[in-house]
Design an enzyme around this catalytic site. Structure first.
Site, PDB file in Angstrom:
ATOM      1  N   HIS A 131      -5.748   2.937   1.356  1.00 30.22           N
ATOM      2  CA  HIS A 131      -4.913   4.081   1.744  1.00 30.22           C
ATOM      3  C   HIS A 131      -5.464   4.839   2.953  1.00 30.22           C
ATOM      4  CE1 HIS A 131      -3.048   3.040  -1.923  1.00 30.22           C
ATOM      5  NE2 HIS A 131      -3.761   3.781  -2.736  1.00 30.22           N
TER       6      HIS A 131
ATOM      7  N   ASP B 156       0.903  -1.145   0.000  1.00 32.48           N
ATOM      8  CA  ASP B 156       0.000   0.000   0.000  1.00 32.48           C
ATOM      9  C   ASP B 156       0.937   1.189   0.000  1.00 32.48           C
ATOM     10  OD1 ASP B 156      -1.437   2.275   0.810  1.00 32.48           O
ATOM     11  OD2 ASP B 156      -3.005   1.014   1.662  1.00 32.48           O
ATOM     12  N   HIS B 157       1.089   1.818  -1.161  1.00 35.89           N
ATOM     13  CA  HIS B 157       2.193   2.778  -1.277  1.00 35.89           C
ATOM     14  C   HIS B 157       2.026   3.988  -0.355  1.00 35.89           C
ATOM     15  CE1 HIS B 157      -0.472   4.852  -4.114  1.00 35.89           C
ATOM     16  NE2 HIS B 157       0.322   5.893  -4.057  1.00 35.89           N
TER      17      HIS B 157
HETATM   18  C1  BG6 Z   1      -3.840   4.339  -6.278  1.00 39.88           C
HETATM   19  C2  BG6 Z   1      -5.236   4.417  -6.809  1.00 39.88           C
HETATM   20  O1  BG6 Z   1      -3.735   3.283  -5.364  1.00 39.88           O
HETATM   21  O2  BG6 Z   1      -3.505   5.567  -5.618  1.00 39.88           O
HETATM   22  C3  BG6 Z   1      -5.367   5.595  -7.763  1.00 39.88           C
HETATM   23  O3  BG6 Z   1      -5.552   3.208  -7.504  1.00 39.88           O
HETATM   24  C4  BG6 Z   1      -4.905   6.866  -7.084  1.00 39.88           C
HETATM   25  O4  BG6 Z   1      -6.712   5.730  -8.207  1.00 39.88           O
HETATM   26  C5  BG6 Z   1      -3.521   6.684  -6.480  1.00 39.88           C
HETATM   27  O5  BG6 Z   1      -4.885   7.896  -8.065  1.00 39.88           O
HETATM   28  C6  BG6 Z   1      -3.133   7.896  -5.667  1.00 39.88           C
HETATM   29  O6  BG6 Z   1      -1.771   7.801  -5.320  1.00 39.88           O
HETATM   30  P1  BG6 Z   1      -0.908   9.111  -5.071  1.00 39.88           P
HETATM   31  O7  BG6 Z   1       0.395   8.591  -4.551  1.00 39.88           O
HETATM   32  O8  BG6 Z   1      -0.793   9.805  -6.382  1.00 39.88           O
HETATM   33  O9  BG6 Z   1      -1.651   9.938  -4.076  1.00 39.88           O
END
Ligand code: BG6
Length: 493
Positions: free
Chosen positions: A244, A181-182
């Site tokens: 997230h 989960d980045h």
């Molecule tokens: C991803 C979602 O996990 O996270 C996307 O699938 C979303 O829909 C993205 O745009 C958002 O990541 P970040 O790092 O750009 O906030």
């Protein structure tokens, strides 16, 4: 360095994630000396490329997406030698046999068995096939050395997540599986734990006696872009809240881990998820608001409505915005609302956690009540990265008047070049540290939290689908959700 030699295998090596995030992240780690001395980056893709073509393509993407843009040609030349493109068809057993030969060849040259890190950046429908074929060919048998990183979506609901976990368990032990989960790799998300548990002065206030409400916002200006096909089968609840935002909630609400260690931290997070009150089906409308964007203007550009996006069903019932209220029913948080919202095509990109404290309890400044503002702690996750604490001070002057002031810790000021989330997470996976990855029970519990909402929304006629123009701050109904308790959103994303 003393890092173990590693063969990194990227399934989906020609995909979007690999080009934007994975290769730039590996390259940055390489430039800064974090990669093992011996590593190979095997990139698997369906279309034929020569090694030179593929390496040129990676260089082009590194130039476009890498955090570090200034590097010497020598560095690139050294890195590119590590990249090997392999034409690969997941559906063909022959491809896995070739991969096995390649991995064996690396080990023979090394004179020892290298660690193996498999990165699964493929459509969910391929996960089972990859997992089974890795097992069949004995490619990931070494529990201490072989790891597998899996991208979301991790299931579609609780049932499918349980099924996926069960299936993966046939090939891998839990400690080999790194569910990514980045958001957990983002600097200021990690900082929540440092801030809470590395200080004396905040944690004593971190409870329902002093905290009035918590707001978690992840607003994006991007729409669904070219991901309509995937997104229409998902929606904001599955795509963002389940993972997230729920993980951020865990960081804010968890009890203190006895040590900074993977099992302990993940146990404390699961405790939070178990304590999150499940919303009864008949109360869904009281706790949630869902909406879709209609056409509008985002950052000066015209944007079409969600229903007009390519790949989206023109009658789609998929939400691009969610606002909701959760309660964490434990001793610490009893009665404190956690408001969450996330949306696409919003007026600005802004993610933050805002902790709003209760009003000052004493009557000393009762007559100045109009200027008396409750303390507020803001943790900006992106694009700003800071922590801000607002408090009341005396206005300079002859009279006793109060005004709010702010103390700010700004990440960019102290460290303008912080690593990207994927760098942190890839390095942890290489090192075998799963603290910032999701364990099977965490994922399942997070699905369980939203399960009733999913069911109610799927019925269609139970909750209204609101709309908001692209480039706005979401539907008014989201404001109403807070107003009922005398609250309002602090930022107008
Ligand atoms: C991803 C979602 O996990 O996270 C996307 O699938 C979303 O829909 C993205 O745009 C958002 O990541 P970040 O790092 O750009 O906030």
């Amino acid at each position: 360095n003393d890092k173990k030699p590693t063969s990194i295998v990227v399934f989906g090596g020609t995909g979007d994630l690999a080009k934007r995030k994975l290769f730039p992240a590996f390259f940055n780690l390489f430039l800064e000396g974090w990669m093992p001395d011996d590593f190979e980056l095997l990139s698997l893709g369906r279309t034929e490329h020569t090694q030179e073509e593929f390496r040129a393509y990676i260089l082009e993407n590194i130039k476009a997406f890498s955090r570090i843009k200034n590097f010497s040609e020598d560095k690139w030349n050294a890195f590119k030698e590590k990249i090997k493109f392999i034409r690969f068809d997941i559906t063909q057993e022959e491809s896995f046999i070739q991969l096995k030969n390649q991995l064996d060849y690396i080990d023979t040259n090394l004179g020892s068995r290298a660690n193996r890190l498999f990165y699964l950046s493929v459509a969910p429908s391929f996960i089972e096939k990859v997992s089974n074929s890795l097992k069949k060919n004995g490619l990931a048998e070494n529990v201490d050395q072989d790891r597998m990183i899996i991208e979301k979506p991790f299931g579609y609901d609780k049932e499918s997540a349980v099924a996926l976990n069960t299936m993966l368990a046939q090939t891998f032990k839990e400690e080999q599986i790194y569910r990514i989960d980045h958001y957990l790799g983002k600097e200021n998300v990690q900082n929540i734990l440092a801030f809470r548990f590395g200080n004396t002065i905040f944690e004593p206030l971190w409870n329902n006696k002093y905290i009035d409400s918590v707001q978690i916002t992840v607003a994006e200006t991007v729409g669904v872009e070219d991901r309509g096909g995937y997104y229409d089968g998902s929606g904001a609840l599955r795509d963002m809240i389940q993972n997230h935002l729920m993980q951020i909630l865990c960081m804010v609400a968890m009890e203190a881990p006895t040590e900074f260690e993977s099992t302990e931290i993940r146990n404390r997070k699961v405790d939070v998820l178990k304590s999150v009150r499940r919303i009864n089906p008949e109360d869904i409308n009281h706790y949630t608001v869902r909406a879709q964007y209609t056409q509008g203007e985002v950052e000066g550009q015209h944007k079409r409505g969600y229903l007009q996006e390519p790949g989206v069903n023109p009658n789609s019932n998929t939400e691009t915005y969610v606002a909701m209220k959760f309660y964490v029913d434990n001793e610490r948080w009893n009665g404190v609302p956690f408001y969450m919202r996330t949306g696409k095509s919003m007026s600005e990109k802004a993610s933050s956690v805002i902790i709003s404290f209760k009003e000052a309890p004493c009557t000393t400044f009762k007559s100045t009540v109009n200027t008396l503002k409750p303390n507020k702690l803001t943790i900006d996750i992106q694009p700003e990265m800071d922590i801000k604490l607002s408090f009341m001070t005396k206005k300079p002057g002859l009279e006793m008047q109060l005004k709010p002031a702010e103390m700010v810790f700004d990440y960019f000021e102290c460290s303008p070049d912080t690593p990207e989330a994927y760098e942190t997470l890839l390095l942890d996976a290489l090192d075998g540290d799963s603290t910032l990855f999701m364990r099977s029970d965490q994922v399942e519990e997070a699905w369980d939290v939203i399960s009733n909402i999913q069911t109610a929304w799927e019925k269609g006629n139970v909750s209204k689908m609101y709309t908001y123009p692209a480039g706005s701050s979401g539907p008014e109904a989201a404001d109403e959700l807070l107003k009922r308790q005398g609250h309002y959103w602090f930022t107008n994303s």
